[in-house]
Motif scaffolding. Structure first.
Motif, PDB file in Angstrom:
ATOM      1  N   PRO A 172      18.966   6.050 -12.094  1.00  0.00           N
ATOM      2  CA  PRO A 172      17.446   6.867 -11.869  1.00  0.00           C
ATOM      3  C   PRO A 172      16.325   6.185 -12.539  1.00  0.00           C
ATOM      4  O   PRO A 172      15.085   6.213 -12.016  1.00  0.00           O
ATOM      5  N   GLU A 173      16.424   5.380 -13.543  1.00  0.00           N
ATOM      6  CA  GLU A 173      15.324   4.909 -14.360  1.00  0.00           C
ATOM      7  C   GLU A 173      14.836   3.845 -13.470  1.00  0.00           C
ATOM      8  O   GLU A 173      13.540   3.690 -13.445  1.00  0.00           O
ATOM      9  N   VAL A 174      15.562   2.999 -13.042  1.00  0.00           N
ATOM     10  CA  VAL A 174      15.079   1.651 -12.294  1.00  0.00           C
ATOM     11  C   VAL A 174      14.327   1.978 -11.295  1.00  0.00           C
ATOM     12  O   VAL A 174      13.169   1.637 -10.674  1.00  0.00           O
ATOM     13  N   VAL A 175      14.943   3.131 -10.223  1.00  0.00           N
ATOM     14  CA  VAL A 175      14.601   3.507  -9.079  1.00  0.00           C
ATOM     15  C   VAL A 175      13.303   4.348  -9.110  1.00  0.00           C
ATOM     16  O   VAL A 175      12.114   3.935  -8.467  1.00  0.00           O
ATOM     17  N   THR A 176      12.992   5.228 -10.376  1.00  0.00           N
ATOM     18  CA  THR A 176      11.895   5.797 -10.671  1.00  0.00           C
ATOM     19  C   THR A 176      10.553   4.916 -10.844  1.00  0.00           C
ATOM     20  O   THR A 176       9.556   4.987 -10.444  1.00  0.00           O
ATOM     21  N   ARG A 177      10.960   3.832 -11.733  1.00  0.00           N
ATOM     22  CA  ARG A 177       9.859   2.808 -12.029  1.00  0.00           C
ATOM     23  C   ARG A 177       9.510   1.978 -10.679  1.00  0.00           C
ATOM     24  O   ARG A 177       8.338   1.974 -10.625  1.00  0.00           O
ATOM     25  N   ILE A 178      10.406   1.788  -9.706  1.00  0.00           N
ATOM     26  CA  ILE A 178       9.836   1.119  -8.681  1.00  0.00           C
ATOM     27  C   ILE A 178       9.233   2.283  -7.706  1.00  0.00           C
ATOM     28  O   ILE A 178       8.002   1.546  -7.228  1.00  0.00           O
ATOM     29  N   GLU A 180      11.722   0.598   5.509  1.00  0.00           N
ATOM     30  CA  GLU A 180      12.622   0.172   4.351  1.00  0.00           C
ATOM     31  C   GLU A 180      11.602  -0.646   3.459  1.00  0.00           C
ATOM     32  O   GLU A 180      10.995  -1.463   3.731  1.00  0.00           O
ATOM     33  N   ILE A 181      11.903  -0.322   2.196  1.00  0.00           N
ATOM     34  CA  ILE A 181      11.176  -0.822   1.300  1.00  0.00           C
ATOM     35  C   ILE A 181      11.746  -2.271   0.831  1.00  0.00           C
ATOM     36  O   ILE A 181      12.824  -2.170   0.331  1.00  0.00           O
ATOM     37  N   LYS A 182      11.079  -3.391   0.893  1.00  0.00           N
ATOM     38  CA  LYS A 182      11.764  -4.436   0.409  1.00  0.00           C
ATOM     39  C   LYS A 182      11.326  -4.816  -1.170  1.00  0.00           C
ATOM     40  O   LYS A 182      10.184  -4.944  -1.582  1.00  0.00           O
ATOM     41  N   VAL A 183      12.505  -5.241  -1.980  1.00  0.00           N
ATOM     42  CA  VAL A 183      12.223  -5.635  -3.347  1.00  0.00           C
ATOM     43  C   VAL A 183      13.104  -7.012  -3.500  1.00  0.00           C
ATOM     44  O   VAL A 183      14.114  -7.036  -3.208  1.00  0.00           O
ATOM     45  N   GLY A 208      16.758   3.841   0.153  1.00  0.00           N
ATOM     46  CA  GLY A 208      15.741   3.213   1.204  1.00  0.00           C
ATOM     47  C   GLY A 208      15.067   1.959   0.678  1.00  0.00           C
ATOM     48  O   GLY A 208      14.036   1.688   1.203  1.00  0.00           O
ATOM     49  N   ILE A 209      15.824   1.342  -0.301  1.00  0.00           N
ATOM     50  CA  ILE A 209      15.245   0.131  -0.815  1.00  0.00           C
ATOM     51  C   ILE A 209      16.237  -1.096  -0.510  1.00  0.00           C
ATOM     52  O   ILE A 209      17.282  -1.026  -0.782  1.00  0.00           O
ATOM     53  N   CYS A 210      15.412  -2.089   0.002  1.00  0.00           N
ATOM     54  CA  CYS A 210      16.309  -3.333   0.562  1.00  0.00           C
ATOM     55  C   CYS A 210      16.321  -4.492  -0.505  1.00  0.00           C
ATOM     56  O   CYS A 210      15.091  -5.062  -0.566  1.00  0.00           O
ATOM     57  N   PRO A 211      17.233  -4.599  -1.229  1.00  0.00           N
ATOM     58  CA  PRO A 211      17.105  -5.934  -2.301  1.00  0.00           C
ATOM     59  C   PRO A 211      17.421  -7.118  -1.812  1.00  0.00           C
ATOM     60  O   PRO A 211      18.309  -7.229  -1.190  1.00  0.00           O
ATOM     61  N   ILE A 212      16.439  -8.094  -1.978  1.00  0.00           N
ATOM     62  CA  ILE A 212      16.606  -9.526  -1.681  1.00  0.00           C
ATOM     63  C   ILE A 212      16.784 -10.371  -3.017  1.00  0.00           C
ATOM     64  O   ILE A 212      15.780 -10.238  -4.020  1.00  0.00           O
ATOM     65  N   THR A 213      18.242 -10.754  -3.292  1.00  0.00           N
ATOM     66  CA  THR A 213      18.340 -11.171  -4.381  1.00  0.00           C
ATOM     67  C   THR A 213      18.436 -12.880  -4.717  1.00  0.00           C
ATOM     68  O   THR A 213      18.893 -13.651  -3.753  1.00  0.00           O
ATOM     69  N   LEU A 214      17.969 -13.169  -5.940  1.00  0.00           N
ATOM     70  CA  LEU A 214      17.781 -14.682  -6.088  1.00  0.00           C
ATOM     71  C   LEU A 214      18.258 -14.909  -7.589  1.00  0.00           C
ATOM     72  O   LEU A 214      17.947 -14.155  -8.331  1.00  0.00           O
ATOM     73  N   SER A 215      19.161 -16.007  -7.561  1.00  0.00           N
ATOM     74  CA  SER A 215      19.776 -16.282  -9.062  1.00  0.00           C
ATOM     75  C   SER A 215      18.931 -17.506  -9.540  1.00  0.00           C
ATOM     76  O   SER A 215      18.976 -17.903 -10.814  1.00  0.00           O
TER      77      SER A 215
END
Length: 518
Positions: free
Chosen positions: A494-500, A386-389, A410-417
């Motif tokens: 699709p745009e943000v996933v493609t850039r990642i 899993e990809i960590k972002v 397949g991308i795991c987002p870790i979010t911070l505000s």
């Protein structure tokens, strides 16, 4: 499925590679522990098989190092050391299984299948899609009892999709899963294999098993046993539409709350009593509206938010307030209409499933300064399936968007505000990529990027900006600070996933090129 085999016995590795290849696995071989570590950082493996007695870095220490650096791939220790104390030491080091040499290839194959099953959400050894059935133990594929003859790569493709039924795979990720470094082909080969697999499935009546996600890759489609009645489809669409509107109703109050500062700014401007603090608050709220509304089915709302933000930033003292008032009134009218979601925006996606909009709580941390912390250490390489972002943005709606859409790729987002928590999060999570906003509390995102690039620990981390800014001068500042790419808000999935994926692929290639050849 891709396996890393780390063993210094050349004859054994040749035999195992031949056998595992015949079982439709892609195999990379490393002959010492340090080379095994390098391979594990260059690619994602479904399974790692280690000998204990290895040159340079023994298997137990390599296993410990992999676990210490957040490698979640199953690890099988395959060794001649058969004492109970050796087994205890190996399992305590983080291995998932322990197999003593000599062993039969049948037992090794069974152990591998068992470990791979643990990684799969399926609790059965059979992988099924409607009437389509893949038996990993026998390497057989049938549809309604009729056997299919597939090439090794066609079999591997189908198994990959069946084990990950909710995930979309780009061509580069498929290459990483199904081919070793020594024989990796071009992406055109993927399209050829997909085409042939579809033809063979269609020939036995299993059409439409694999969907193409335009511009992104391939995924397993939902199994359909009975064609839906034409009279049912409109009601399903109506239900999805109703769910989407209900979700907008849920988020409409916080959106209108952001409008309050705009109303206050209009009144204060009219009386000549607009403070710098209120002006900056209104600019910030307009900026967030511009970045969020388009994702909820209000593209015109995003445009109006940008216009309001620009007016507040550029209007001089004494200017007539009428243009600002007209823009805010138009925005209120826009939000009175029902949303008009496109197929790629957040509202449509959220109508398909329940989403938890809570973000990861920010831990307490030392404030971020223009100097990297004195206690910085070398970054911890992390390779797992899993990809960590790591995402840093003070807009909860943007964080909710990414929390919802990224996992299905397949991308795991870790979010911070709160950007002040960034250093702790980098050390704790060791992400593969960092996403930043520009305008955030306490510090500007561009400054955060500059600090990271000027340090030693994380200066190689890919950085992507999500921002509502489109001013060429600001975009130039992003790249000058060290950003790898940016996506303008409001963005589509699709745009943000493609850039990642593009940034991760380029970073992987750079790391591969920089590896010592000796």
């Amino acid at each position: 499925m891709r396996i890393l085999l780390v063993d210094d016995d050349e004859l054994l590795t040749q035999a195992l590679t031949s056998f595992l290849t015949s079982q439709h696995y892609a195999v990379d071989v490393a002959t010492d522990g340090e080379a095994g570590w390098d391979y594990s950082q260059a690619a994602t493996y479904d399974l790692i098989v280690l000998d204990i007695s290895l040159p340079k870095l023994d298997g137990v220490r390599l296993c410990q190092k992999l676990r210490r650096h957040q490698c979640h791939s199953p690890i099988l220790l395959l060794t001649a050391k058969g004492d109970s104390s050796d087994k205890v030491m190996g399992l305590d080091a983080g291995a998932d299984d322990y197999l003593v040499k000599p062993c039969t290839t049948e037992e090794l194959s069974a152990r591998i299948r068992a470990l791979l099953r643990r990684q799969s959400p399926s609790v059965t050894s059979l992988l099924e899609w409607g009437h389509l059935c893949l038996n990993p133990g026998a390497c057989e594929v049938t549809y309604q009892g009729q056997s299919l003859t597939l090439s090794p790569k066609e079999y591997g493709l189908l198994e990959l999709f069946l084990r990950n039924p909710q995930r979309v795979f780009s061509s580069s990720i498929i290459l990483e899963h199904l081919w070793g470094f020594e024989n990796a082909p071009g992406e055109e080969t993927i399209r050829t294999h997909i085409k042939r697999l579809r033809q063979k499935l269609k020939a036995v009546g299993a059409a439409d098993v694999i969907d193409t996600v335009y511009g992104m890759g391939y995924r397993l489609s939902a199994p359909v046993e009975v064609a839906p009645s034409p009279t049912i489809a409109p009601s399903v669409a109506d239900e999805a539409r109703a769910a989407a509107i209900a979700l907008w109703d849920q988020f409409k109050p916080p959106m209108l709350e952001r409008m309050k500062s705009l109303d206050q700014a209009i009144v204060a401007w009219s009386t000549g009593d607009l403070s710098d603090q209120l002006r900056q608050t209104a600019i910030g709220d307009a900026h967030k509206l511009a970045g969020s509304l388009g994702m909820f089915g209000f593209p015109e709302g995003s445009r109006l938010g940008q216009a309001i933000e620009h007016w507040l930033e550029t209007a001089t003292d004494g200017a007539a307030v009428d243009p600002l008032q007209a823009l805010v009134v138009a925005l209120y009218r826009e939000l009175e209409h029902p949303p008009q979601p496109s197929k790629n925006d957040l509202l449509t996606a959220l109508s398909e499933e329940n989403v938890d909009f809570r973000t990861t709580p920010d831990p307490s941390s030392t404030p971020l300064t223009t100097e990297t912390p004195q206690t910085e250490q070398e970054p911890k390489p992390s390779r797992s399936s899993e990809i960590k972002v790591l995402v840093v943005d003070d807009d909860a709606l943007v964080l909710a968007t990414l929390q919802q859409c990224l996992p299905r790729w397949g991308i795991c987002p870790i979010t911070l505000s709160n950007p002040l928590s960034l250093w702790d999060a980098l050390e704790r999570e060791n992400p593969d990529l960092l996403i930043l906003d520009i305008d955030m509390p306490h510090i500007n995102g561009i400054e955060v990027c500059r600090v990271i690039r000027n340090g030693n620990a994380w200066n190689g981390l890919p950085i992507l900006f999500l921002t509502a800014h489109r001013d060429p001068e600001i975009i130039l500042q992003l790249y000058s600070a060290g950003a790898d790419d940016y996506v303008a808000k409001p963005f589509t999935e699709p745009e943000v996933v493609t850039r990642i994926f593009n940034r991760l692929e380029r970073n992987r290639l750079l790391q591969h090129w920089r590896r010592p050849t000796s």
